[in-house]
Design a protein around this motif. Structure first.
Motif, PDB file in Angstrom:
ATOM      1  N   ARG A 414      16.103  43.141   1.956  1.00  0.00           N
ATOM      2  CA  ARG A 414      14.927  43.552   2.735  1.00  0.00           C
ATOM      3  C   ARG A 414      13.840  42.463   2.708  1.00  0.00           C
ATOM      4  N   GLU A 415      13.690  41.786   1.580  1.00  0.00           N
ATOM      5  CA  GLU A 415      12.681  40.718   1.482  1.00  0.00           C
ATOM      6  C   GLU A 415      12.989  39.589   2.458  1.00  0.00           C
ATOM      7  N   ARG A 416      14.275  39.239   2.583  1.00  0.00           N
ATOM      8  CA  ARG A 416      14.670  38.190   3.540  1.00  0.00           C
ATOM      9  C   ARG A 416      14.419  38.651   4.979  1.00  0.00           C
ATOM     10  N   VAL A 417      14.735  39.916   5.235  1.00  0.00           N
ATOM     11  CA  VAL A 417      14.524  40.484   6.575  1.00  0.00           C
ATOM     12  C   VAL A 417      13.037  40.463   6.938  1.00  0.00           C
ATOM     13  N   ILE A 418      12.188  40.834   5.982  1.00  0.00           N
ATOM     14  CA  ILE A 418      10.735  40.855   6.233  1.00  0.00           C
ATOM     15  C   ILE A 418      10.223  39.457   6.553  1.00  0.00           C
ATOM     16  N   ARG A 419      10.718  38.451   5.811  1.00  0.00           N
ATOM     17  CA  ARG A 419      10.289  37.070   6.070  1.00  0.00           C
ATOM     18  C   ARG A 419      10.682  36.625   7.485  1.00  0.00           C
ATOM     19  N   ALA A 420      11.904  36.995   7.891  1.00  0.00           N
ATOM     20  CA  ALA A 420      12.364  36.654   9.251  1.00  0.00           C
ATOM     21  C   ALA A 420      11.523  37.370  10.308  1.00  0.00           C
ATOM     22  N   ARG A 421      11.181  38.623  10.051  1.00  0.00           N
ATOM     23  CA  ARG A 421      10.362  39.384  11.009  1.00  0.00           C
ATOM     24  C   ARG A 421       8.945  38.788  11.119  1.00  0.00           C
ATOM     25  N   GLU A 422       8.428  38.283  10.004  1.00  0.00           N
ATOM     26  CA  GLU A 422       7.090  37.674  10.028  1.00  0.00           C
ATOM     27  C   GLU A 422       7.080  36.433  10.930  1.00  0.00           C
ATOM     28  N   ILE A 423       8.169  35.662  10.887  1.00  0.00           N
ATOM     29  CA  ILE A 423       8.299  34.488  11.763  1.00  0.00           C
ATOM     30  C   ILE A 423       8.269  34.935  13.226  1.00  0.00           C
ATOM     31  N   GLN A 424       8.965  36.043  13.522  1.00  0.00           N
ATOM     32  CA  GLN A 424       9.033  36.543  14.903  1.00  0.00           C
ATOM     33  C   GLN A 424       7.691  37.087  15.373  1.00  0.00           C
ATOM     34  N   VAL A 425       6.969  37.774  14.483  1.00  0.00           N
ATOM     35  CA  VAL A 425       5.641  38.298  14.838  1.00  0.00           C
ATOM     36  C   VAL A 425       4.709  37.148  15.206  1.00  0.00           C
ATOM     37  N   GLU A 426       4.797  36.056  14.434  1.00  0.00           N
ATOM     38  CA  GLU A 426       3.982  34.874  14.717  1.00  0.00           C
ATOM     39  C   GLU A 426       4.395  34.246  16.058  1.00  0.00           C
ATOM     40  N   ARG A 427       5.694  34.216  16.309  1.00  0.00           N
ATOM     41  CA  ARG A 427       6.216  33.627  17.548  1.00  0.00           C
ATOM     42  C   ARG A 427       5.742  34.415  18.772  1.00  0.00           C
ATOM     43  N   PHE A 428       5.735  35.747  18.658  1.00  0.00           N
ATOM     44  CA  PHE A 428       5.346  36.613  19.785  1.00  0.00           C
ATOM     45  C   PHE A 428       3.899  37.081  19.648  1.00  0.00           C
ATOM     46  N   GLY A 429       3.075  36.276  19.011  1.00  0.00           N
ATOM     47  CA  GLY A 429       1.686  36.677  18.723  1.00  0.00           C
ATOM     48  C   GLY A 429       0.901  37.096  19.938  1.00  0.00           C
ATOM     49  N   ASN A 430       1.179  36.473  21.090  1.00  0.00           N
ATOM     50  CA  ASN A 430       0.441  36.810  22.317  1.00  0.00           C
ATOM     51  C   ASN A 430       1.068  37.967  23.091  1.00  0.00           C
ATOM     52  N   ARG A 431       2.126  38.549  22.518  1.00  0.00           N
ATOM     53  CA  ARG A 431       2.801  39.686  23.169  1.00  0.00           C
ATOM     54  C   ARG A 431       2.907  40.836  22.169  1.00  0.00           C
ATOM     55  N   PRO A 432       1.877  41.694  22.081  1.00  0.00           N
ATOM     56  CA  PRO A 432       1.893  42.792  21.086  1.00  0.00           C
ATOM     57  C   PRO A 432       3.020  43.799  21.291  1.00  0.00           C
ATOM     58  N   ASP A 433       3.620  43.817  22.500  1.00  0.00           N
ATOM     59  CA  ASP A 433       4.712  44.758  22.760  1.00  0.00           C
ATOM     60  C   ASP A 433       6.054  44.241  22.240  1.00  0.00           C
ATOM     61  N   LEU A 434       6.104  42.971  21.817  1.00  0.00           N
ATOM     62  CA  LEU A 434       7.340  42.385  21.288  1.00  0.00           C
ATOM     63  C   LEU A 434       7.255  42.257  19.773  1.00  0.00           C
ATOM     64  N   HIS A 435       8.311  42.708  19.083  1.00  0.00           N
ATOM     65  CA  HIS A 435       8.297  42.654  17.623  1.00  0.00           C
ATOM     66  C   HIS A 435       9.503  41.921  17.055  1.00  0.00           C
ATOM     67  N   ALA A 436      10.556  41.776  17.858  1.00  0.00           N
ATOM     68  CA  ALA A 436      11.797  41.212  17.311  1.00  0.00           C
ATOM     69  C   ALA A 436      12.536  40.430  18.387  1.00  0.00           C
ATOM     70  N   ASN A 437      13.437  39.551  17.948  1.00  0.00           N
ATOM     71  CA  ASN A 437      14.185  38.690  18.868  1.00  0.00           C
ATOM     72  C   ASN A 437      14.999  39.482  19.885  1.00  0.00           C
ATOM     73  N   ALA A 438      15.494  40.646  19.483  1.00  0.00           N
ATOM     74  CA  ALA A 438      16.335  41.448  20.373  1.00  0.00           C
ATOM     75  C   ALA A 438      15.599  41.876  21.629  1.00  0.00           C
ATOM     76  N   GLN A 439      14.261  41.878  21.596  1.00  0.00           N
ATOM     77  CA  GLN A 439      13.467  42.362  22.729  1.00  0.00           C
ATOM     78  C   GLN A 439      13.113  41.253  23.715  1.00  0.00           C
ATOM     79  N   MET A 440      13.585  40.032  23.466  1.00  0.00           N
ATOM     80  CA  MET A 440      13.252  38.912  24.356  1.00  0.00           C
ATOM     81  C   MET A 440      13.866  39.098  25.749  1.00  0.00           C
TER      82      MET A 440
END
Length: 513
Positions: A414-440
């Protein structure tokens, strides 16, 4: 005499305040309930009369008109019993009406005057605070769920006598107190099962870790007893913890569906829903004459597990396609429309063929020629198109089953998953409706999942050699982006692409035919 009390109607996961007006006038005994009530509301007059008489109160033997406003909104269910009963007693001078306009009052009456739980207590409490009410009087069983709303006095009552005593000042009610944040953090990530209990299956654990890190949908293909269901049930334990906002949103849905236990105030762990393959379309996506959330909404912010996917009715699977893309489901009726959120991870499992032993390392498949392709064709291409990871599950051998070697705990994954999700949140920072790579979107895949010339060559060869379909292209890029995030890499490297290609079993010619 005319008296007003206040209740609430729930539509979707939002509530609307309802004003219940009762007028008692001279004339022949008659009861009228107006304002678009359903049969359950009309029948309330019989329950109210019996409950009042059983508890030593008086039911006026006059003409009683009950109006429920706004009159153009349909009122459903038995939760207005207490609202109507209190108004009738105030109009007949059995209750002091001085404080009635400060409270929302809801509850279903039994014939002995006790109260039965209601649905949707949480959205009702949120709306009551928004509309400026001082408090909310409701059945004891729902008190904890409503009490998580701050700045609103919530009184859980067991019978109509408690309510009468409270308004007349002859008895006191203690407000239910719930420390929302304490309640939330105390039981966060409190899962019953753990990945450390699973022997072997490292490849499958890795696939589920990738799925959790990128929010990808996944299908597990393997023979009976290989551990597909066991692994799927442990997936929520490696997903990032719910945020307080997600917890409240999930609790709202479960509250509206009447799925919260009396002891629960908040849903603090990610839902895991596993409907049987005989489920109807309406039960899966929601709806009915009185629209209610279906399994895909109850799985919001969690996991929907469809075991034995080809056994589900095709129509039930097809209606899931739009919610999978839009992450919400809209239920339309002639006079109104309700929306339920349905942002979930889809995990499906299936046997590779009817007998279950196609591609098995030891047992022989006994299915006739063409049966495997016919079995797999039960799952439509458009639905399969929305599943990113196809994972082959092989049985665990005896040496792994009997091994004492400790497996990795869910907490570490879970710790590794959270770190990966944090990278994605930063990547989609200007899109609050996007939280994960699957939603691209496809365009975002082109922009954010760039690969070098060597990667292009590898992907081209893989698609030609393995017979991968064109629809696999975007999926492979999304999954490889997630694998790169898990490894902390800004670039998608060859090994990330190779691993993503490995998880496209059903696109290969050997499977799909």
């Amino acid at each position: 005499m005319l008296v007003k009390t206040f209740g609430s109607a729930v539509y979707g996961i939002q509530a609307i305040t309802i004003t219940v007006e009762v007028n008692i006038s001279g004339g022949k005994l008659a009861y009228f309930v107006v304002g678009l009530p359903d049969n359950a509301v009309r029948e309330s007059m019989q329950r109210v009369e019996t409950a009042l008489q059983t508890n030593g109160f008086r039911m006026p033997r006059q003409r009683i008109v009950v109006n429920m406003a706004p009159a153009d909104i349909r009122k459903e269910g038995s939760a207005y019993d207490l609202t109507i009963a209190v108004a009738i007693m105030a109009a007949s001078n059995q209750i002091d009406a001085g404080l009635l306009d400060k409270f929302i009052i809801m509850g279903e009456l039994s014939l002995d005057g006790s109260l039965q739980p209601i649905k949707g207590a949480l959205p009702i409490a949120i709306q009551a605070r928004k509309d400026g009410f001082k408090g909310f009087i409701l059945p004891k069983q729902n008190a904890r769920e409503a009490a998580i709303v701050n700045d609103l006095e919530v009184y859980g009552v067991e019978s109509i006598k408690d309510v009468v005593g409270f308004f007349n000042g002859t008895s006191e009610l203690k407000p239910e107190i719930v420390n929302t944040r304490e309640e939330f953090y105390d039981s966060l990530c409190n899962y019953d099962s753990d990945f450390s209990e699973v022997k072997g299956q490292e490849n499958i654990k890795r696939a589920l870790e990738i799925a959790a890190a990128g929010g990808h949908n996944v299908i597990l293909i393997g023979p009976p007893g290989a551990g597909k269901t066991m692994l799927a049930r442990r997936l929520p334990s490696i997903l990032p913890p719910l945020s307080l906002y997600e917890s409240l949103e999930t609790t709202k849905i479960h509250s509206v569906a009447g799925k919260l236990a009396a002891a629960d105030a908040l849903v603090t762990i990610r839902p895991f829903r596993s409907p049987h393959h005989t489920i109807s379309d309406v039960a899966l996506v929601g709806g009915g004459s009185n629209p209610a959330p279906g399994e895909i909404s109850l799985a919001h912010n969690g996991v929907l597990f469809l075991d034995e996917l080809p056994e589900f009715k095709r129509s039930a699977l097809e209606v899931m396609r739009q919610p999978l893309e839009e992450r919400r489901v809209t239920i339309s009726r002639a006079k109104f429309t309700v929306d339920y959120p349905s942002s979930f991870m889809l995990v499906a499992s299936m046997n590779p063929c009817p007998c279950g032993y196609y591609n098995h390392p030891e047992k022989e498949c006994i299915c006739p020629p063409g049966m495997v392709q016919k079995y797999l064709s039960k799952i439509s291409g458009p639905l399969l198109d929305r599943i990113d990871l196809h994972v082959e599950v092989t049985p665990v051998n005896f040496s792994e089953l009997s091994s004492d070697r400790a497996a990795e705990k869910s907490e570490l994954i879970r710790e590794r998953v959270i770190r990966a999700r944090e990278i994605q949140v930063e990547r989609f920072g200007n899109r609050p409706d996007l939280h994960a790579n699957a939603q691209m979107s496809p365009q975002m895949v082109r922009d954010l999942c760039k690969i070098n010339a060597a990667g292009q060559t590898l992907l081209k060869k893989a698609m030609e050699k393995l017979g991968l379909s064109a629809r696999a292209y975007d999926r492979i890029l999304k999954v490889s982006r997630t694998i790169a995030d898990l490894s902390g890499s800004e670039e998608i490297k060859l090994e990330h692409l190779a691993e993503a290609i490995h998880f496209r079993s059903l696109d290969r010619e050997g499977w799909a035919g």
